[in-house]
Scaffold this motif. Structure first.
Motif, PDB file in Angstrom:
ATOM      1  N   VAL A   1      -0.321  -8.147  34.032  1.00  0.00           N
ATOM      2  CA  VAL A   1      -0.207  -7.659  32.655  1.00  0.00           C
ATOM      3  C   VAL A   1      -1.212  -8.344  31.732  1.00  0.00           C
ATOM      4  O   VAL A   1      -1.153  -8.186  30.513  1.00  0.00           O
ATOM      5  CB  VAL A   1       1.224  -7.842  32.095  1.00  0.00           C
ATOM      6  N   GLY A   2      -2.104  -9.129  32.323  1.00  0.00           N
ATOM      7  CA  GLY A   2      -3.165  -9.737  31.527  1.00  0.00           C
ATOM      8  C   GLY A   2      -2.701 -10.850  30.620  1.00  0.00           C
ATOM      9  O   GLY A   2      -3.214 -11.041  29.516  1.00  0.00           O
TER      10      GLY A   2
ATOM     11  N   ARG B   1      13.395  -7.596  27.391  1.00  0.00           N
ATOM     12  CA  ARG B   1      12.302  -6.731  26.970  1.00  0.00           C
ATOM     13  C   ARG B   1      11.596  -7.302  25.747  1.00  0.00           C
ATOM     14  O   ARG B   1      10.367  -7.308  25.663  1.00  0.00           O
ATOM     15  CB  ARG B   1      12.834  -5.326  26.651  1.00  0.00           C
TER      16      ARG B   1
ATOM     17  N   ASP C   1      10.005  -2.971  33.337  1.00  0.00           N
ATOM     18  CA  ASP C   1      10.619  -2.467  34.562  1.00  0.00           C
ATOM     19  C   ASP C   1      10.071  -3.172  35.790  1.00  0.00           C
ATOM     20  O   ASP C   1      10.806  -3.494  36.723  1.00  0.00           O
ATOM     21  CB  ASP C   1      10.359  -0.957  34.689  1.00  0.00           C
ATOM     22  N   LEU C   2       8.773  -3.402  35.775  1.00  0.00           N
ATOM     23  CA  LEU C   2       8.138  -4.086  36.903  1.00  0.00           C
ATOM     24  C   LEU C   2       8.671  -5.503  37.041  1.00  0.00           C
ATOM     25  O   LEU C   2       8.958  -5.974  38.146  1.00  0.00           O
ATOM     26  CB  LEU C   2       6.613  -4.114  36.704  1.00  0.00           C
TER      27      LEU C   2
ATOM     28  N   GLY D   1       3.498 -10.729  25.685  1.00  0.00           N
ATOM     29  CA  GLY D   1       2.282  -9.989  25.971  1.00  0.00           C
ATOM     30  C   GLY D   1       2.439  -8.768  26.853  1.00  0.00           C
ATOM     31  O   GLY D   1       1.536  -7.957  26.947  1.00  0.00           O
TER      32      GLY D   1
ATOM     33  N   SER E   1       3.334  -5.517  27.042  1.00  0.00           N
ATOM     34  CA  SER E   1       3.641  -4.589  25.968  1.00  0.00           C
ATOM     35  C   SER E   1       4.515  -3.417  26.399  1.00  0.00           C
ATOM     36  O   SER E   1       5.594  -3.191  25.863  1.00  0.00           O
ATOM     37  CB  SER E   1       2.339  -4.035  25.395  1.00  0.00           C
ATOM     38  N   ASP E   2       4.070  -2.670  27.401  1.00  0.00           N
ATOM     39  CA  ASP E   2       4.711  -1.390  27.697  1.00  0.00           C
ATOM     40  C   ASP E   2       6.052  -1.536  28.402  1.00  0.00           C
ATOM     41  O   ASP E   2       6.378  -2.571  28.971  1.00  0.00           O
ATOM     42  CB  ASP E   2       3.780  -0.528  28.540  1.00  0.00           C
ATOM     43  N   GLU E   3       6.799  -0.457  28.357  1.00  0.00           N
ATOM     44  CA  GLU E   3       8.124  -0.419  28.987  1.00  0.00           C
ATOM     45  C   GLU E   3       8.002  -0.577  30.499  1.00  0.00           C
ATOM     46  O   GLU E   3       8.815  -1.222  31.147  1.00  0.00           O
ATOM     47  CB  GLU E   3       8.818   0.902  28.654  1.00  0.00           C
ATOM     48  N   ALA E   4       6.943   0.012  31.048  1.00  0.00           N
ATOM     49  CA  ALA E   4       6.734  -0.080  32.493  1.00  0.00           C
ATOM     50  C   ALA E   4       6.610  -1.534  32.927  1.00  0.00           C
ATOM     51  O   ALA E   4       7.092  -1.914  33.999  1.00  0.00           O
ATOM     52  CB  ALA E   4       5.487   0.700  32.889  1.00  0.00           C
ATOM     53  N   ALA E   5       5.977  -2.349  32.083  1.00  0.00           N
ATOM     54  CA  ALA E   5       5.814  -3.759  32.421  1.00  0.00           C
ATOM     55  C   ALA E   5       7.167  -4.450  32.552  1.00  0.00           C
ATOM     56  O   ALA E   5       7.379  -5.269  33.448  1.00  0.00           O
ATOM     57  CB  ALA E   5       4.960  -4.455  31.361  1.00  0.00           C
TER      58      ALA E   5
END
Lengths: 213, 213
Positions: free
Chosen positions: B195-196, B142, B157-158, B149, B151-155
């Motif tokens: 995620v850019g 994480r 998990d994905l 880059g 950032s989010d937690e969902a990223a």
DNA sequence: GTCTATACTGTGATAGAC
DNA sequence: GTCTATCACAGTATAGAC
């Protein structure tokens, strides 16, 4: 009594009914206590039989697992067959529908999904007959993907990996929750972008951290 | 003899050595015949012990699985810790390195990966102690993702879902092969785009079927 | 054909002697 | 700490009643 006799149908039906009764009891145990907790004694007790009697209907415990495996994939195959003619015209929406159906089918009965997709029973390998509906379902998926624009075989492999990964994480880390379920549309968009599928995204793109000055 | 006595170190070391010997034998059986084939008798025979003697070192068979689980994650944790300071500067290249390391670690010993990531042993749930290195490894991932880059937690998990999906498909459908391994860079690109993440793609984008008129 | 009764082998686990 | 002996329970198999 021969095959053509009047009693054949009746007896065959009774036999099939008993078979289904056994499988139903097996699923019951599996759902309540996990796949590993399925024992011949437990099954027999639930349907009022003696354990050895099960051998009149299944040659071994593995054969019971095999029938359960086949049943699971047949159920899924029926779901996708009913779904296909009703898919949205938009490729991304269609893909999202397929994905959601797969995910929700798996999470509806995690035990069934485990038996279908993972190797939870030591030594169990599905027979060719039981594997057939699984192959059919996968072929169907490949066909759908091709129709929606994901041409190559690699694209299909990538899709099954993403989808299977989301399901497996959800089951392993948060059964009954929706943490990975909520990522499904985003995953579909991610995949659709990768294979160059046309149409607007289903979800808003997340900004890169620090990029929004 | 008390804890402070001169013999304590010697006896403790001998005891730890026996413990490791047991675990090594257990891994041996697991690698050769599968996780489900691990029995106390088989372990005991390989190290010249009687089966009940194992209970002097592990309170149950599950405790052995638990120690194996912990050992697997500790090994992986060491791999990523050694890897992190040597990661490429380019975010995508760094991500690809992390992904490849995870994938190759898993495929190097599929049995170990199964124990670590899937629920292959009926009824086995890792204890908090054994789960600790797994949490540490995930936290590390994480952190790395955030730094690169996503950032989010969902990223995060994905990412774990995609990576886990590829590994699981490879192990289940073609152990020893490279069919899903070859999709790894493409998957990293797919994820990085989502995620850019900046930088050029590692792989060429596949054209959409029919779009090249 | 189906069920009951019984037994065989192998599993994890425990008790107690040394 | 290791061993011997033993237990309870699993899957499996066979013989025989009906």
């Amino acid at each position: 009594m021969s095959i053509g006799s009047p009693n054949f149908n009746r007896q065959a039906k009774r036999r099939e009914a008993t078979r289904q009764e056994i499988l139903a009891a097996a699923w019951e145990v599996a759902d309540e206590q996990g796949i590993g907790a399925v024992t011949l004694r437990e099954i027999a007790e639930r349907i009022g039989m003696q354990p050895p009697s099960l051998y009149s209907h299944f040659p071994s415990k593995m054969a019971i697992y095999d029938a359960m495996y086949q049943q699971g994939w047949e159920e899924y195959l029926e779901v996708v067959c009913q779904l296909e003619p009703r898919l949205p015209a938009q490729p991304r929406a269609a893909l999202a529908t397929v994905a959601a159906e797969f995910f929700d089918f798996a999470l509806a009965k995690p035990t069934r999904a485990q038996l279908m997709n993972e190797r939870v029973v030591p030594g169990f390998v599905p027979t060719a007959q039981a594997y057939a509906p699984a192959v059919a379902a996968l072929d169907n998926l490949r066909m759908t993907l091709t129709r929606l624009g994901a041409s190559d075989e690699a694209a299909a492999d990538l899709f099954t990996a993403v989808l299977g990964g989301l399901v497996s994480q959800q089951i392993a880390n948060e059964p009954g929750g929706r943490r990975w379920r909520l990522l499904l549309e985003r995953a579909v968009d991610m995949y659709a972008d990768e294979v160059g599928m046309p149409g607007p995204r289903l979800t808003a793109r997340t900004e890169l951290a620090g990029s929004h000055s």
